[in-house]
Design a protein around this motif. Structure first.
Motif, mmCIF file in Angstrom:
data_model
loop_
_atom_site.group_PDB
_atom_site.id
_atom_site.type_symbol
_atom_site.label_atom_id
_atom_site.label_comp_id
_atom_site.label_asym_id
_atom_site.label_seq_id
_atom_site.Cartn_x
_atom_site.Cartn_y
_atom_site.Cartn_z
ATOM 1 N N SER A 129 0.815 -1.222 0.000
ATOM 2 C CA SER A 129 0.000 0.000 0.000
ATOM 3 C C SER A 129 0.846 1.268 0.000
ATOM 4 N N CYS A 130 2.159 1.114 0.139
ATOM 5 C CA CYS A 130 3.021 2.303 0.156
ATOM 6 C C CYS A 130 3.128 2.975 -1.211
ATOM 7 N N TRP A 131 2.917 2.205 -2.265
ATOM 8 C CA TRP A 131 3.229 2.770 -3.593
ATOM 9 C C TRP A 131 2.164 2.480 -4.646
ATOM 10 N N TYR A 132 1.000 1.966 -4.249
ATOM 11 C CA TYR A 132 -0.007 1.528 -5.224
ATOM 12 C C TYR A 132 -0.463 2.650 -6.150
ATOM 13 N N TYR A 133 -0.476 3.862 -5.625
ATOM 14 C CA TYR A 133 -0.892 5.019 -6.428
ATOM 15 C C TYR A 133 0.027 5.225 -7.629
ATOM 16 N N LEU A 134 1.267 4.770 -7.530
ATOM 17 C CA LEU A 134 2.205 4.892 -8.652
ATOM 18 C C LEU A 134 1.916 3.842 -9.728
ATOM 19 N N ARG A 135 1.582 2.636 -9.304
ATOM 20 C CA ARG A 135 1.308 1.569 -10.275
ATOM 21 C C ARG A 135 0.032 1.848 -11.047
ATOM 22 N N TYR A 136 -0.942 2.508 -10.425
ATOM 23 C CA TYR A 136 -2.170 2.871 -11.136
ATOM 24 C C TYR A 136 -1.871 3.667 -12.408
ATOM 25 N N MET A 137 -0.784 4.420 -12.396
ATOM 26 C CA MET A 137 -0.468 5.273 -13.544
ATOM 27 C C MET A 137 -0.045 4.451 -14.751
ATOM 28 N N ASP A 138 0.424 3.213 -14.515
ATOM 29 C CA ASP A 138 0.980 2.393 -15.597
ATOM 30 C C ASP A 138 0.904 0.912 -15.206
ATOM 31 N N PRO A 139 -0.318 0.386 -14.978
ATOM 32 C CA PRO A 139 -0.462 -0.906 -14.297
ATOM 33 C C PRO A 139 -0.024 -2.134 -15.084
ATOM 34 N N GLN A 140 0.078 -2.020 -16.385
ATOM 35 C CA GLN A 140 0.423 -3.199 -17.188
ATOM 36 C C GLN A 140 1.889 -3.211 -17.620
ATOM 37 N N ASN A 141 2.664 -2.257 -17.183
ATOM 38 C CA ASN A 141 4.052 -2.134 -17.634
ATOM 39 C C ASN A 141 4.882 -3.323 -17.115
ATOM 40 N N PRO A 142 5.447 -4.167 -18.017
ATOM 41 C CA PRO A 142 6.233 -5.314 -17.559
ATOM 42 C C PRO A 142 7.697 -4.972 -17.291
ATOM 43 N N ASP A 143 8.127 -3.785 -17.715
ATOM 44 C CA ASP A 143 9.549 -3.443 -17.680
ATOM 45 C C ASP A 143 9.926 -2.452 -16.589
ATOM 46 N N ALA A 144 8.943 -1.820 -15.970
ATOM 47 C CA ALA A 144 9.216 -0.811 -14.947
ATOM 48 C C ALA A 144 7.975 -0.661 -14.087
ATOM 49 N N PRO A 145 8.136 -0.144 -12.849
ATOM 50 C CA PRO A 145 6.940 0.062 -12.018
ATOM 51 C C PRO A 145 5.981 1.076 -12.629
ATOM 52 N N PHE A 146 6.542 2.033 -13.392
ATOM 53 C CA PHE A 146 5.731 3.038 -14.069
ATOM 54 C C PHE A 146 6.635 3.790 -15.037
ATOM 55 N N ASP A 147 6.012 4.333 -16.060
ATOM 56 C CA ASP A 147 6.743 5.074 -17.083
ATOM 57 C C ASP A 147 7.087 6.477 -16.567
ATOM 58 N N PRO A 148 8.325 6.941 -16.776
ATOM 59 C CA PRO A 148 8.719 8.276 -16.279
ATOM 60 C C PRO A 148 7.821 9.395 -16.785
ATOM 61 N N GLU A 149 7.387 9.312 -18.035
ATOM 62 C CA GLU A 149 6.540 10.367 -18.591
ATOM 63 C C GLU A 149 5.166 10.385 -17.923
ATOM 64 N N LYS A 150 4.684 9.227 -17.564
ATOM 65 C CA LYS A 150 3.363 9.150 -16.940
ATOM 66 C C LYS A 150 3.377 9.733 -15.525
ATOM 67 N N GLN A 151 4.449 9.471 -14.766
ATOM 68 C CA GLN A 151 4.494 10.057 -13.425
ATOM 69 C C GLN A 151 4.644 11.574 -13.497
ATOM 70 N N LYS A 152 5.360 12.063 -14.523
ATOM 71 C CA LYS A 152 5.482 13.519 -14.691
ATOM 72 C C LYS A 152 4.116 14.152 -14.938
ATOM 73 N N TYR A 153 3.285 13.448 -15.688
ATOM 74 C CA TYR A 153 1.970 13.977 -16.042
ATOM 75 C C TYR A 153 0.994 13.884 -14.865
ATOM 76 N N TRP A 154 0.940 12.728 -14.185
ATOM 77 C CA TRP A 154 -0.124 12.478 -13.215
ATOM 78 C C TRP A 154 0.170 12.971 -11.803
ATOM 79 N N LEU A 155 1.425 13.020 -11.404
ATOM 80 C CA LEU A 155 1.734 13.405 -10.023
ATOM 81 C C LEU A 155 1.779 14.918 -9.846
#
Length: 849
Positions: A540-566
């Motif tokens: 539960s510490c980081w679930y909000y980050l995975r929501y941004m890119d939940p199907q990514n097999p190569d990283a927890p989330f895409d850098p561009e997506k966290q820039k946009y959503w956070l």
């Protein structure tokens, strides 16, 4: 109710939920042409009991805002998932032999069905589950970031461990130990909260009044090997970061108090007859001359060293008894003080006096240095202890208040405030503030102490002796080396085990995992996998980050997506997570920020804690009380829209309030009235609704309603927004001809609150597409204004008449209108008007005699 043409909530709600699913109405993707709005709910634990009506309150509020923001042109991220590791599923597995994954899966399916039945506008393609290896792959990845990082005290940030400066001349083993001692994730042998019944260690925050928060089982203190995370290194930043957040004062204070910053001094006390010294932390170095004894925590490492033979047996007995108490029990100010003399003495550095060293459970090893200098004249706990054990009490602070000063001098009062120094050698006469500065400088000059900052916050105990949790990506080599898996080896999946119950000694179930447990390293050495698992908080510490890119097999989330959503624009959840989840999550986020994975220093910009919905008996809903209301029953009888509307109409979002089925019936009648006003008995658009211009009064009411509902949603005042919509329906339903444009705008206003009926009405009004992305209605401020208003007219403060006047009438005009009233003329006849007081928009008061 379900006859043709009537408001058939079941048919309508089933229809539109199917439509939203099939058309992926709420699916969202990165769109830099639109402003973003990230709305987050604290995701639920999938309990076998499912939801009760209290659970969806926060979800309903967040859904209203999400739907509103979409209609205002925002690109809205509104996801849902499951915090699915944890003790309940494992306890059930122990009792029945059912694999926790099976239990968890069934619970998730049921809760997903319940949540979907309420029509929340989640993007279900983003659903996450913390027990899914595709998810905990990245939880393990973040743990490796902790393990492979250290904290740079000068830069006040985390850095990769390979950048750690290592002293020259160390042997291979010394170098390894030096690195391990600086990792942000490290092993520790320390006294922990052990719950024999649950078979696991609990964090301090999970122990309440000496028992486990979950289940109420006894907890004891026991030294064990544990994984720890160095959250204490981030203590100051966790404090500083609260400053710019839009959170309530109470939640900020809870975190501030938990972090517990204290400014004072560390003082060295030599131990008589031993070549040893003990350090104490004090916020009041000005009271050093009044230190008449010392108290160590029973677990302090020096207790075994300094205890004399005469007192060894009673000291051992006392330590054993203290181990059975929780930290909260030990620090309870109301409890009777207990302690045991060790036979040893310390030397007070300011006057050379020998003072006895005691152990007592009111001193915690986890706070400060685990030892205190006791100043009984000026500390309540020390005063009680000294009084009970007849220890010296020396006054060293003179209160400014003479009455208090006399009581302190007589030993009748413990004074912990500030004043003037007495009985303090060369420092006598100084104010408390000046004394603190001068004594700290004196200690530093004489190498007896230094200025220091202390935090109550302790490093996060991050191990659980359970099966149903994330496996640690760690190997223990036979020579003692601790080795992290390479990121390419993730996820390390949970193995099958024959039994889920931990042993009574604390050995976790994974210790019986056979082939999974044993590993041969590339260099031929034998190793074993870590058998502890991570706590439920990890996922539960980081679930909000995975929501941004939940199907990514190569990283927890895409850098561009966290820039946009956070950062997250709105976070809604229960106040019970004010310390645990929010503090831990902010800590993880700061690590990822330091290492360059996220661009914001804080994850949650605005936080709202919804109040609790109580049972109809006014008590907290629980199965044991028999006062739980199942949302399935409410939805069956009254519909999801009625339940949503009622939960928002009960009162302010952040207040606690009791459930009342009469209230559900009331909002259901409102929806039925709106339906009947728009739809005729044949289920078609009423002939009363026509393409005609609204009259002046209807136009004013419409614009007032748009303004009120818009402003109330922005302020999260959903109950008053609903009240205004009721006023609108009451007003418009009286019209013989109802303007279609006004009705359409009302339906759009209703949509965030009661989306199913709004979609159906929108469709009946001739629109073929979902209203979910229709523009939000706009209002004209001028058109909201009343043309005339009612004014009370008083004579000598008593109302004698009420008159209607133009709304924009000035003060002189109001005075003239009041005096012209026939009723007022008869009241003041024969009297002289001395003064006229005008309160514009409200009243006129005439002073006449």
């Amino acid at each position: 109710m379900n006859k043709k043409g009537y408001y058939n909530h079941t048919k309508i709600e089933t229809k539109w939920q199917k439509y939203w699913d099939e058309n992926k109405t709420f699916k969202v993707s990165l769109d830099k042409d639109k402003p973003k709005y990230y709305v987050l709910d604290m995701f639920p634990y999938p309990s076998g009991q499912g939801l009760h009506v209290g659970h969806p309150e926060g979800y309903t509020a967040s859904d209203i805002v999400s739907r509103y923001k979409r209609m205002r042109g925002f690109n809205v991220l509104h996801p849902m998932g499951w915090d699915a590791f944890g003790l309940p599923a494992e306890q059930y597995a122990i009792q029945t032999g059912t694999h926790p994954a099976d239990t968890t899966g069934k619970n998730i399916d049921n809760m997903r069905r319940q949540i979907k039945s309420l029509g929340f506008s989640y993007d279900w393609d983003r659903e996450v589950n913390t027990t899914d290896p595709n998810y905990y792959h990245w939880t393990q990845w973040i743990f490796l970031k902790f393990f492979n990082s250290f904290f740079d005290d000068k830069l006040q940030k985390a850095r990769p461990i390979e950048e750690l400066e290592i002293p020259e001349g160390l042997s291979k083993i010394e170098k390894r130990e030096y690195i391990d001692n600086h990792r942000l994730a490290y092993e520790s042998y320390a006294p922990v909260n052990w719950c024999p019944e649950l078979g696991t260690v609990l964090a301090n925050e999970e122990v309440v009044n000496g028992v486990s928060e979950r289940g109420g089982h006894p907890v004891i203190r026991k030294p064990m090997r544990q994984w720890m995370l160095r959250i204490t290194k981030f203590a100051q930043r966790l404090l500083d970061g609260l400053e710019g957040l839009d959170w309530s004062y109470s939640i900020k204070k809870l975190q501030t108090d938990w972090i517990g910053k204290s400014v004072g001094a560390e003082v060295e006390f030599k131990i008589d007859r031993f070549d040893r010294s003990v350090t104490v932390f004090t916020t009041r170095p000005d009271t050093l001359f009044g230190a008449t004894y010392m108290v160590m925590a029973p677990e302090h490492e020096l207790v075994d060293v300094i205890t004399t033979d005469e007192f060894r047996e009673p000291v051992a007995a006392y330590r054993e008894a203290a181990a059975m108490k929780s930290d909260l029990d030990r620090t309870d100010l109301a409890k009777d003080k207990s302690g045991q003399f060790t036979g040893a003495y310390a030397v007070n550095p300011v006057n050379g006096e020998k003072i006895p060293i005691w152990i007592s459970d009111y001193v915690l090893i986890s706070y400060g240095t685990g030892a205190i200098m006791a100043v009984p004249a000026h500390d309540e706990r020390d005063f009680e202890f000294a009084t009970k054990f007849k220890l010296p009490i020396i006054q060293v602070v003179q209160p400014d208040n003479k009455e208090d000063a006399a009581k302190v001098a007589a030993g009748e009062l413990c004074f912990s405030g500030e004043g003037r120094a007495i009985n303090s050698g060369e420092f006598t006469g100084l104010s408390t503030a000046d004394f603190k500065k001068k004594i700290t400088a004196w200690l530093e000059k004489n190498k007896l102490g230094k200025e220091a900052i202390n935090f109550k916050l302790r490093d996060w105990l991050f191990s659980r002796q359970r099966y149903w949790g994330e496996p640690f990506p760690i190997l223990h080599a036979e020579d003692g080396e601790v080795i992290a898996l390479d990121e390419s080896e993730l996820p390390l999946m949970l193995p099958e085990v024959s039994q889920y119950k931990p042993s009574g000694t604390g050995e976790p179930p994974l210790a019986n995992a056979g082939d999974w447990l044993e590993v041969t390293l590339p260099d031929g050495r034998k190793a074993k996998r870590e058998t502890n698992t991570m706590p439920q908080w990890a996922g539960s510490c980081w679930y909000y980050l995975r929501y941004m890119d939940p199907q990514n097999p190569d990283a927890p989330f895409d850098p561009e997506k966290q820039k946009y959503w956070l950062p997250i624009d709105l976070y809604i959840g229960g106040a019970e997570h004010a310390v645990l989840h929010l503090l831990y999550s902010r800590f993880w986020h700061k690590l990822l920020f330091d290492l360059g994975y996220v661009d914001t220093p804080e994850p949650y910009q605005k936080l709202i804690n919804q109040g609790m919905i109580l049972g109809e008996d006014g008590q907290k809903m629980s199965k044991s009380r028999g006062n739980v209301v199942n949302p399935d029953d409410v939805i069956h009888d009254y519909g999801a829209d009625s339940m949503r509307l009622y939960e928002m109409f009960m009162g302010p979002l952040e207040a606690s309030k009791p459930w009342n089925m009469n209230g559900v019936e009331g909002v259901h009648r409102f929806l039925t009235k709106a339906w009947k006003m728009i739809i005729d008995g044949n289920g078609e658009l009423s002939a009363d609704i026509r393409e005609t211009a609204a009259d002046k009064d209807t136009t004013r009411l419409l614009h007032q309603t748009i303004k009120k509902v818009t402003g109330d949603i922005e302020e999260f005042s959903f109950n008053t927004a609903i009240s205004q919509m009721m006023i609108f329906i009451n007003g418009v339903s009286k019209l013989e001809v109802k303007p279609k444009t006004a009705i359409e705008k009302f339906v759009l206003l209703l949509a965030p609150f009661a989306p199913h009926i709004a979609e159906e009405l929108w469709n009946k009004l001739g629109n073929t597409q979902s209203l979910s992305h229709e523009p939000w209605p706009q209002y004209d401020e001028e058109l909201t204004k009343e043309s005339s208003i009612e004014i009370a007219v008083q004579v000598l403060g008593k109302i004698k008449d009420r008159i209607n006047v133009p709304a924009d009438l000035d003060e002189k005009g109001l005075e003239q209108a009041a005096l012209a009233s026939e009723k007022i003329q008869s009241v003041i006849a024969g009297k002289q008007v001395r003064k006229v007081i005008v309160v514009k928009g409200r009243l006129v008061n005439i002073i006449a005699n």
